[in-house]
Each structure stands twice: as structure tokens, then as C-alpha cells.
Motif scaffolding. Structure first.
Motif, PDB file in Angstrom:
ATOM      1  N   ARG A 345      55.935  40.499  35.057  1.00  0.00           N
ATOM      2  CA  ARG A 345      55.980  39.256  35.851  1.00  0.00           C
ATOM      3  C   ARG A 345      55.652  39.536  37.315  1.00  0.00           C
ATOM      4  O   ARG A 345      54.938  38.761  37.967  1.00  0.00           O
ATOM      5  CB  ARG A 345      57.353  38.606  35.734  1.00  0.00           C
ATOM      6  CG  ARG A 345      57.624  37.972  34.381  1.00  0.00           C
ATOM      7  CD  ARG A 345      58.797  37.014  34.454  1.00  0.00           C
ATOM      8  NE  ARG A 345      60.017  37.703  34.859  1.00  0.00           N
ATOM      9  CZ  ARG A 345      60.867  38.282  34.019  1.00  0.00           C
ATOM     10  NH1 ARG A 345      60.603  38.277  32.713  1.00  0.00           N
ATOM     11  NH2 ARG A 345      61.957  38.873  34.456  1.00  0.00           N
ATOM     12  N   MET A 346      56.180  40.631  37.857  1.00  0.00           N
ATOM     13  CA  MET A 346      55.906  40.982  39.250  1.00  0.00           C
ATOM     14  C   MET A 346      54.423  41.263  39.464  1.00  0.00           C
ATOM     15  O   MET A 346      53.827  40.845  40.462  1.00  0.00           O
ATOM     16  CB  MET A 346      56.738  42.206  39.651  1.00  0.00           C
ATOM     17  CG  MET A 346      58.242  41.970  39.723  1.00  0.00           C
ATOM     18  SD  MET A 346      58.712  40.659  40.902  1.00  0.00           S
ATOM     19  CE  MET A 346      59.014  39.285  39.775  1.00  0.00           C
ATOM     20  N   LEU A 347      53.825  41.985  38.509  1.00  0.00           N
ATOM     21  CA  LEU A 347      52.395  42.272  38.610  1.00  0.00           C
ATOM     22  C   LEU A 347      51.573  40.995  38.499  1.00  0.00           C
ATOM     23  O   LEU A 347      50.559  40.829  39.192  1.00  0.00           O
ATOM     24  CB  LEU A 347      51.984  43.259  37.512  1.00  0.00           C
ATOM     25  CG  LEU A 347      52.464  44.703  37.681  1.00  0.00           C
ATOM     26  CD1 LEU A 347      52.116  45.529  36.455  1.00  0.00           C
ATOM     27  CD2 LEU A 347      51.846  45.334  38.928  1.00  0.00           C
ATOM     28  N   GLY A 348      52.026  40.079  37.637  1.00  0.00           N
ATOM     29  CA  GLY A 348      51.338  38.798  37.499  1.00  0.00           C
ATOM     30  C   GLY A 348      51.349  38.011  38.795  1.00  0.00           C
ATOM     31  O   GLY A 348      50.334  37.411  39.182  1.00  0.00           O
ATOM     32  N   ARG A 349      52.481  38.020  39.476  1.00  0.00           N
ATOM     33  CA  ARG A 349      52.572  37.324  40.764  1.00  0.00           C
ATOM     34  C   ARG A 349      51.704  38.007  41.814  1.00  0.00           C
ATOM     35  O   ARG A 349      51.098  37.346  42.674  1.00  0.00           O
ATOM     36  CB  ARG A 349      54.027  37.291  41.228  1.00  0.00           C
ATOM     37  CG  ARG A 349      54.922  36.413  40.358  1.00  0.00           C
ATOM     38  CD  ARG A 349      56.371  36.529  40.785  1.00  0.00           C
ATOM     39  NE  ARG A 349      57.246  35.766  39.889  1.00  0.00           N
ATOM     40  CZ  ARG A 349      58.568  35.771  39.960  1.00  0.00           C
ATOM     41  NH1 ARG A 349      59.184  36.496  40.895  1.00  0.00           N
ATOM     42  NH2 ARG A 349      59.291  35.059  39.108  1.00  0.00           N
ATOM     43  N   LEU A 350      51.657  39.335  41.739  1.00  0.00           N
ATOM     44  CA  LEU A 350      50.844  40.088  42.701  1.00  0.00           C
ATOM     45  C   LEU A 350      49.367  39.782  42.536  1.00  0.00           C
ATOM     46  O   LEU A 350      48.629  39.639  43.518  1.00  0.00           O
ATOM     47  CB  LEU A 350      51.101  41.587  42.508  1.00  0.00           C
ATOM     48  CG  LEU A 350      50.376  42.539  43.462  1.00  0.00           C
ATOM     49  CD1 LEU A 350      50.849  42.319  44.906  1.00  0.00           C
ATOM     50  CD2 LEU A 350      50.600  43.991  43.055  1.00  0.00           C
ATOM     51  N   PHE A 351      48.923  39.673  41.289  1.00  0.00           N
ATOM     52  CA  PHE A 351      47.506  39.427  41.013  1.00  0.00           C
ATOM     53  C   PHE A 351      47.132  37.949  41.110  1.00  0.00           C
ATOM     54  O   PHE A 351      45.941  37.623  41.149  1.00  0.00           O
ATOM     55  CB  PHE A 351      47.144  39.932  39.616  1.00  0.00           C
ATOM     56  CG  PHE A 351      47.229  41.420  39.469  1.00  0.00           C
ATOM     57  CD1 PHE A 351      46.986  42.249  40.544  1.00  0.00           C
ATOM     58  CD2 PHE A 351      47.558  41.984  38.250  1.00  0.00           C
ATOM     59  CE1 PHE A 351      47.067  43.626  40.424  1.00  0.00           C
ATOM     60  CE2 PHE A 351      47.643  43.357  38.104  1.00  0.00           C
ATOM     61  CZ  PHE A 351      47.399  44.185  39.196  1.00  0.00           C
ATOM     62  N   SER A 352      48.120  37.078  41.112  1.00  0.00           N
ATOM     63  CA  SER A 352      47.844  35.637  41.031  1.00  0.00           C
ATOM     64  C   SER A 352      47.016  35.110  42.190  1.00  0.00           C
ATOM     65  O   SER A 352      46.352  34.084  42.069  1.00  0.00           O
ATOM     66  CB  SER A 352      49.158  34.856  40.951  1.00  0.00           C
ATOM     67  OG  SER A 352      49.935  35.060  42.128  1.00  0.00           O
ATOM     68  N   GLY A 353      47.044  35.803  43.319  1.00  0.00           N
ATOM     69  CA  GLY A 353      46.259  35.353  44.469  1.00  0.00           C
ATOM     70  C   GLY A 353      44.813  35.786  44.430  1.00  0.00           C
ATOM     71  O   GLY A 353      44.004  35.331  45.249  1.00  0.00           O
ATOM     72  N   LEU A 354      44.470  36.661  43.491  1.00  0.00           N
ATOM     73  CA  LEU A 354      43.095  37.156  43.392  1.00  0.00           C
ATOM     74  C   LEU A 354      42.217  36.140  42.669  1.00  0.00           C
ATOM     75  O   LEU A 354      42.585  35.609  41.624  1.00  0.00           O
ATOM     76  CB  LEU A 354      43.063  38.488  42.643  1.00  0.00           C
ATOM     77  CG  LEU A 354      43.854  39.649  43.269  1.00  0.00           C
ATOM     78  CD1 LEU A 354      43.794  40.874  42.369  1.00  0.00           C
ATOM     79  CD2 LEU A 354      43.318  39.966  44.663  1.00  0.00           C
ATOM     80  N   LYS A 355      41.034  35.882  43.208  1.00  0.00           N
ATOM     81  CA  LYS A 355      40.117  34.905  42.637  1.00  0.00           C
ATOM     82  C   LYS A 355      39.696  35.306  41.224  1.00  0.00           C
ATOM     83  O   LYS A 355      39.635  34.448  40.319  1.00  0.00           O
ATOM     84  CB  LYS A 355      38.884  34.767  43.527  1.00  0.00           C
ATOM     85  CG  LYS A 355      37.929  33.663  43.089  1.00  0.00           C
ATOM     86  CD  LYS A 355      38.590  32.290  43.202  1.00  0.00           C
ATOM     87  CE  LYS A 355      37.602  31.186  42.859  1.00  0.00           C
ATOM     88  NZ  LYS A 355      38.236  29.848  42.921  1.00  0.00           N
ATOM     89  N   CYS A 356      39.408  36.596  41.013  1.00  0.00           N
ATOM     90  CA  CYS A 356      38.969  37.038  39.694  1.00  0.00           C
ATOM     91  C   CYS A 356      40.072  36.847  38.663  1.00  0.00           C
ATOM     92  O   CYS A 356      39.811  36.497  37.497  1.00  0.00           O
ATOM     93  CB  CYS A 356      38.527  38.497  39.737  1.00  0.00           C
ATOM     94  SG  CYS A 356      39.808  39.644  40.294  1.00  0.00           S
ATOM     95  N   TRP A 357      41.323  37.041  39.088  1.00  0.00           N
ATOM     96  CA  TRP A 357      42.462  36.848  38.181  1.00  0.00           C
ATOM     97  C   TRP A 357      42.605  35.366  37.822  1.00  0.00           C
ATOM     98  O   TRP A 357      42.840  35.014  36.671  1.00  0.00           O
ATOM     99  CB  TRP A 357      43.740  37.361  38.836  1.00  0.00           C
ATOM    100  CG  TRP A 357      44.975  37.211  38.002  1.00  0.00           C
ATOM    101  CD1 TRP A 357      45.908  36.220  38.072  1.00  0.00           C
ATOM    102  CD2 TRP A 357      45.419  38.084  36.950  1.00  0.00           C
ATOM    103  NE1 TRP A 357      46.909  36.408  37.159  1.00  0.00           N
ATOM    104  CE2 TRP A 357      46.632  37.546  36.447  1.00  0.00           C
ATOM    105  CE3 TRP A 357      44.912  39.254  36.393  1.00  0.00           C
ATOM    106  CZ2 TRP A 357      47.330  38.161  35.405  1.00  0.00           C
ATOM    107  CZ3 TRP A 357      45.614  39.860  35.365  1.00  0.00           C
ATOM    108  CH2 TRP A 357      46.804  39.312  34.882  1.00  0.00           C
ATOM    109  N   GLN A 358      42.456  34.495  38.817  1.00  0.00           N
ATOM    110  CA  GLN A 358      42.542  33.055  38.586  1.00  0.00           C
ATOM    111  C   GLN A 358      41.452  32.586  37.636  1.00  0.00           C
ATOM    112  O   GLN A 358      41.703  31.759  36.742  1.00  0.00           O
ATOM    113  CB  GLN A 358      42.448  32.311  39.920  1.00  0.00           C
ATOM    114  CG  GLN A 358      43.617  32.573  40.857  1.00  0.00           C
ATOM    115  CD  GLN A 358      43.389  32.003  42.243  1.00  0.00           C
ATOM    116  OE1 GLN A 358      42.323  31.440  42.544  1.00  0.00           O
ATOM    117  NE2 GLN A 358      44.376  32.155  43.116  1.00  0.00           N
TER     118      GLN A 358
END
Length: 380
Positions: A345-358
């Protein structure tokens, strides 16, 4: 017996927890070398006694698949769910395997096959159950749609044919079938999945009374144990049946199957109330971690020694150490899975701001929606 869509009952979470505890018990008894040799003329008291909890717990894997089939049969295939499951398997495979290897906790030879098993856990059969489960889930778009469209008579006939081929025949013939997977393959779990789907959609009259369900479970387990020792007696007297001495303890044997259906029905009719139900509801989402932790290739033959499995001298000591091992490994596995889930979950929140992740999450959501639109209601 029919459960409303979207409802996740505490009684099934209780059963999920119990089934996983039974799995740990089976691995403690078998891989701890506590089960008496049924081909030997003499067995000590510990070896004989160990077969009793073995027979009572042999339903564990079938129970887990009955629960999954009951919940998934009216659910849509989701690529996101499959990827999360694979990530969970991979994290345990690599994480536990590397830590155990680097710290010397494992006696397994660290070679190319070891690393390949860690890196490709499903394809390499690192966890045989997860390999069968993943393959079955890949079939869900086809199996699920077929189940939803079949009439009661069609599904009953299909189920009878499958059980006849993969369960009944091997259970009654006095020799081993070359193509019998002994319940360790995707084909058998398809049979169990369809059984759960039939129970959910149409119910089974015999299972509408809890006492009948418990009778089926106790009777099935007693039959498993009785067949084991009857075959042993025949073997010691005549030398025949050597290849099928322990066939009643295989997951796709009819006695083990009926016993699992009975215990599943007993819990299905329960309410899951009280402190046990609440505790099971809290632990349920993390239970798979218990299996992935203690059955890692690096630990599967090691942790039994932590509880002194190979030095047991009496039946009371067997029961105490078995209970201690089951409780400790279950709690440890749940805690490890909670920590792993938190990290994800923490990693998901960390990556959530990345455009490629979105963008990836958006595409994944669209792919999931494709299967939802094919006509399946969702179950949490």
C-alpha cells in the motif's frame, strides 16, 4: 444456503482460517516425519496417533478451493486481481527464499534451480497449490460464464461426469491410474470449483441441516482412516495394494471430497458470530500469507524442527507440539502478510503520483471492465 451477492460472511472467514490451520497441521505431521509407516509391520503409538489428525485435516485444500469457488463463481475475472495475486506469490517466493538463503536458515542447496524457483514460482511449481489456483483463475472467464448460463440439470450432469472421471474411479479401482493427479492439479480444482458453484446456485438438500453436514465430515474422515488401516492389513497379510496404501488420503479421493463438502456445508449454515467470527474476519484477508510463508522452498522442511517434531516420544507431546506449531505458524504468517500488505500500500501511494503509473492503472481498470461487461456481478 444461498449467499447474497456482495456479502462476505464471517462464517466463511472462520472456515478459511481453519482450513489454513489444517494445512499447517498436515505439513507438520508429514514433513515432520511423524506419520507411522503403514507398510511396516510395527508402528509406535506416536506414528499411529499422528494419522488421526492427518485424516481430520485432509479436507483442508479442498475446503480452500470450495470457498474460492463459492465466492468466484458469480464474480468477474479481473486482471488486476490476478496481477496482485502473482505479486503476492512472487514477493514471498523471492523475499523469504533470499532471506533464508543469506541467513543460513535453510539446508536446501542454493543452485540454479533454487533461484529459478524463486523467480518463477508459478511456472516452476514452487507452490503447487498456487500454480493450480492461478491456472484455474485464468480459466475463470470461460468457466464462470458457462456456470452462469447452465441450467441445474446441465451443471449437475457436467459435475457428475467430472467427479466420476477424476474422483470416483480412482477411489474404487484396486490399482493406480496412470493419469491420476492425486488432487494436485488444476483439473481436480475445476471439479471442486464447480461443486461450490452448484451449491451456491442451486443448493444440495442433504446439506440443509447442520447435523447432516457434520455427519458427512466425521463419516468421511473416519472412512479415510478406516480404509488406510484396512489396506495396511491386507498389504501386510498378502503383499498386495502396496501402490495404493494411502490413496484415501489423496485430495481427490471420494471420502476426502465428501468430508470437505460436509464441513463446508456446516460452516456455510453458521452465522460466524462472536469473538471467533470477528477475529476470523480480521485475519481472513491475510491467511494466504501463512501458506506462502511456511511452504516457501527454503523453509518447508525446516520449520518443523523449530517445534521439535523429530524428537517427539509420546502422544500427549505430539498433540501439544502440533497445536503449538499450528498456532505459532498461523499467527506468524498473518503478521508477515499484514506487513507485506502495508508495504505494498505504501509503495502504491508512492507511485500514485507518477504519470506512467496512473496510465497503467487506467488501462488495467478498462481491461477489468471488459470482463465485467461480459455479465458478472462482483463479490468483494
Amino acid at each position: 444456503m444461498v449467499q447474497k451477492s456482495g456479502e462476505r460472511k464471517k462464517n466463511l472467514e472462520e472456515l478459511r482460517c481453519l482450513a489454513m490451520m489444517m494445512v499447517v497441521a498436515l505439513h507438520f505431521l508429514g514433513k515432520g516425519e511423524l506419520l507411522g509407516d503403514v507398510s511396516a509391520a510395527q508402528m509406535d503409538a506416536v506414528g499411529i496417533a499422528a494419522w488421526v489428525p492427518e485424516a481430520l485435516c485432509i479436507v483442508a485444500v479442498n475446503l480452500y478451493m470450495l470457498i474460492s469457488g463459492y465466492l468466484l463463481c458469480e464474480s468477474s475475472f479481473k486482471l488486476s486481481r490476478l496481477l496482485k495475486l502473482y505479486l503476492q506469490i512472487w514477493m514471498y517466493s523471492v523475499g523469504v527464499g533470499l532471506i533464508a538463503g543469506l541467513t543460513g536458515l535453510t539446508a536446501v542447496e542454493i543452485d540454479t534451480h533454487y533461484f529459478l524457483s524463486l523467480l518463477f514460482p508459478v511456472s516452476m511449481g514452487h507452490y503447487w497449490f498456487m500454480t493450480a489456483y492461478v491456472f484455474l483463475y485464468l480459466l475463470l472467464p470461460f468457466v464462470g460464464m458457462a456456470v452462469k448460463r447452465m441450467t441445474k440439470e446441465q451443471l449437475k450432469l457436467a459435475l457428475i461426469i467430472l467427479l466420476l472421471v477424476f474422483c470416483v474411479l480412482k477411489s474404487v479401482l484396486p490399482f493406480r491410474l496412470e493419469e491420476d493427479g492425486q488432487g494436485y492439479d488444476c483439473l481436480w480444482y475445476l471439479c471442486v470449483f464447480l461443486t461450490a458453484a452448484y451449491i451456491r446456485r442451486f443448493g444440495i438438500g442433504f446439506l440443509e441441516k447442520r447435523w447432516r453436514c457434520m455427519l458427512l465430515y466425521i463419516g468421511g474422515c473416519a472412512a479415510v482412516l478406516a480404509e488406510l488401516f484396512v489396506f495396511r492389513a491386507v498389504y501386510l497379510r498378502t503383499g498386495s495394494l502396496g501402490l495404493i496404501l494411502k490413496i484415501s488420503l489423496e485430495y481427490n479421493h471420494i471420502f476426502a471430497f465428501f468430508a470437505a463438502v460436509g464441513l463446508f456445508g456446516w460452516f456455510l449454515l453458521g452465522k460466524g458470530e462472536g469473538i471467533i467470527g470477528r477475529a476470523a474476519a480480521q485475519a481472513g484477508p491475510y491467511v494466504l500469507g501463512v501458506y506462502l510463508f511456511h511452504e516457501n522452498i527454503a523453509l518447508r522442511y525446516e520449520w518443523q524442527g523449530w517445534f521439535g517434531a523429530r524428537g517427539i516420544q509420546s502422544v500427549p507431546e505430539l498433540l501439544v507440539k502440533l497445536l503449538a506449531a499450528v498456532i505459532c505458524m498461523f499467527i506468524t504468517g498473518v503478521i508477515v502478510e499484514r506487513v507485506r500488505s502495508w508495504l505494498v500500500r505504501m509503495l502504491g501511494r508512492l507511485f500514485s503520483g507518477l504519470k506512467c503509473w496512473q496510465n497503467w492503472m487506467e488501462k488495467l481498470g478498462r481491461m477489468d471492465q471488459l470482463f465485467v461487461e461480459m455479465g458478472g456481478s462482483e463479490i468483494s
